[in-house]
Design an enzyme around this catalytic site. Structure first.
Site, short mmCIF file in Angstrom:
data_model
loop_
_atom_site.label_atom_id
_atom_site.label_comp_id
_atom_site.label_asym_id
_atom_site.label_seq_id
_atom_site.Cartn_x
_atom_site.Cartn_y
_atom_site.Cartn_z
N GLY A 177 51.55 -26.40 -3.01
CA GLY A 177 50.81 -25.15 -2.92
C GLY A 177 50.73 -24.49 -4.28
O GLY A 177 51.60 -24.70 -5.14
N GLN A 197 49.36 -18.13 -10.71
CA GLN A 197 50.26 -19.12 -11.30
C GLN A 197 49.57 -19.98 -12.35
O GLN A 197 50.25 -20.71 -13.08
CB GLN A 197 50.84 -20.03 -10.21
CG GLN A 197 51.90 -19.37 -9.36
CD GLN A 197 52.47 -20.33 -8.35
OE1 GLN A 197 51.87 -20.57 -7.30
NE2 GLN A 197 53.62 -20.89 -8.66
N CYS A 226 59.74 -23.25 -6.82
CA CYS A 226 58.44 -22.70 -7.22
C CYS A 226 58.04 -23.32 -8.54
O CYS A 226 58.87 -23.47 -9.44
CB CYS A 226 58.55 -21.18 -7.37
SG CYS A 226 57.01 -20.37 -7.87
N LEU A 227 56.76 -23.68 -8.65
CA LEU A 227 56.28 -24.29 -9.89
C LEU A 227 56.43 -23.36 -11.08
O LEU A 227 56.52 -23.82 -12.22
CB LEU A 227 54.81 -24.70 -9.73
CG LEU A 227 54.53 -25.80 -8.70
CD1 LEU A 227 53.03 -26.02 -8.57
CD2 LEU A 227 55.23 -27.09 -9.07
N HIS A 253 54.81 -18.13 0.76
CA HIS A 253 55.24 -18.20 -0.64
C HIS A 253 54.07 -17.89 -1.56
O HIS A 253 54.19 -17.08 -2.49
CB HIS A 253 55.79 -19.60 -0.92
CG HIS A 253 56.28 -19.81 -2.31
ND1 HIS A 253 57.62 -19.87 -2.63
CD2 HIS A 253 55.62 -19.96 -3.49
CE1 HIS A 253 57.76 -20.06 -3.93
NE2 HIS A 253 56.56 -20.11 -4.48
N GLU A 254 52.92 -18.51 -1.29
CA GLU A 254 51.74 -18.29 -2.14
C GLU A 254 51.15 -16.90 -1.92
O GLU A 254 50.66 -16.27 -2.86
CB GLU A 254 50.69 -19.37 -1.88
CG GLU A 254 51.17 -20.79 -2.07
CD GLU A 254 51.80 -21.02 -3.44
OE1 GLU A 254 52.68 -21.89 -3.53
OE2 GLU A 254 51.45 -20.32 -4.41
N HIS A 260 52.82 -14.44 -4.06
CA HIS A 260 52.30 -14.47 -5.43
C HIS A 260 51.07 -13.58 -5.57
O HIS A 260 50.89 -12.89 -6.58
CB HIS A 260 51.93 -15.90 -5.84
CG HIS A 260 53.06 -16.71 -6.36
ND1 HIS A 260 53.75 -16.37 -7.51
CD2 HIS A 260 53.63 -17.86 -5.91
CE1 HIS A 260 54.69 -17.28 -7.74
NE2 HIS A 260 54.64 -18.19 -6.79
#
Length: 274
Positions: free
Chosen positions: A124, A129, A172-173, A214-215, A218
């Site tokens: 995702g 991000q 998380c990236l 999660h996204e 963001h």
């Protein structure tokens, strides 16, 4: 044994949701970057149909066009290849604008976001991000190009979420090699627009629901450690401080936030709260 579909869609207009998931549940676990802990996930799966978990708790409030300004053409400009923005870059805390232009540029942006997501072994990714502060996310729970279902959500908002909460080990990236437990609702009902601007509703539970939440955080400027308990946050403080130092060395600027000194004002359970 084939895995039951993870997504229950209420609109045939959802762009890119075209590939059935035909994998065993463990087939994508080792592909996680955003979420790890196969044992924990496998133990919580309803093998019959994990998407039939009832969504019964009304969200406290939704998000209307008044909550976010509209993005201009300039806001949506980008130069490939996209790169992952890491904590504590202030881009991750900025307000993200709503999208009202659904054109070829948006489709190219979506393609580029999927590209960088797959290249970094993610499942995702949100627009902030990759340095673009707009209300856009992409994800594929399988995390493999050409497999699973590619989901694109534009201007998403939460209509409902379940009372049942689930603890899960997330990564998380934007926080490379950092993993810790986060508690979230097990299932959500979402209103959004697809890549062509058509509105639709989607019900998610289990892994897809967690990826979405999660996204979605963001898109609200909320980072996953904001939702951790003090004890869990303490366990990753040193790693967060290392990222802060890396940012300072790279930019020559002081870190815009410091985990050591910040007041631990937690994001509340639910959505749009901070």
């Amino acid at each position: 044994m084939a895995c039951a579909s993870w997504l229950h869609l209420h609109s045939p207009s959802l762009t890119r949701v075209i590939l059935p998931i035909l994998h065993h549940p463990t087939a994508f676990l080792h592909r996680f970057n955003i979420f790890t802990s196969p044992a924990r996930f496998t133990s919580s799966v309803n093998q019959t149909n994990p998407l039939l978990t009832p969504v019964h708790a009304q969200a406290k409030r939704g998000f209307s066009s008044k909550d976010h300004k509209m993005a201009s053409a300039e806001d949506l400009q980008f130069e490939p290849p996209l790169k992952i923005v890491e904590y504590p870059d202030p881009i991750l805390r900025k307000r993200n604008k709503r999208i009202d232009t659904f054109d070829e540029n948006l489709k190219k942006l979506v393609d580029e976001m999927f590209d960088v997501m797959y290249k970094t072994d993610g499942i995702g990714l949100s627009a902030p991000q990759v340095g673009i502060n707009v209300q856009l996310m992409v994800f594929n729970p399988v995390g493999e190009r050409g497999e699973g279902q590619e989901i694109v959500l534009v201007n998403p908002r939460v209509a409902k979420y379940s009372k049942k909460m689930v603890l899960f080990n997330e990564g998380c990236l934007s926080f490379p090699r950092i993993y810790a437990d986060v508690q979230r609702p097990e299932s959500v009902k979402i209103d959004a627009q697809d890549i062509n601007g058509a509105r639709f509703t989607i019900d998610l539970s289990e892994l897809p629901a967690r990826v979405f939440q999660h996204e979605f955080d963001h898109l609200q400027g909320i980072l996953f450690f904001d939702r951790m308990t003090d004890e869990v946050l303490d366990s990753i403080c040193k790693q967060l401080e290392e990222l802060e130092k890396k940012y300072e060395n790279k930019t020559g600027l002081p870190s815009p936030e410091k985990v050591e000194t910040r007041k631990r004002k937690k994001a509340g359970v639910g959505f749009g709260k901070s």
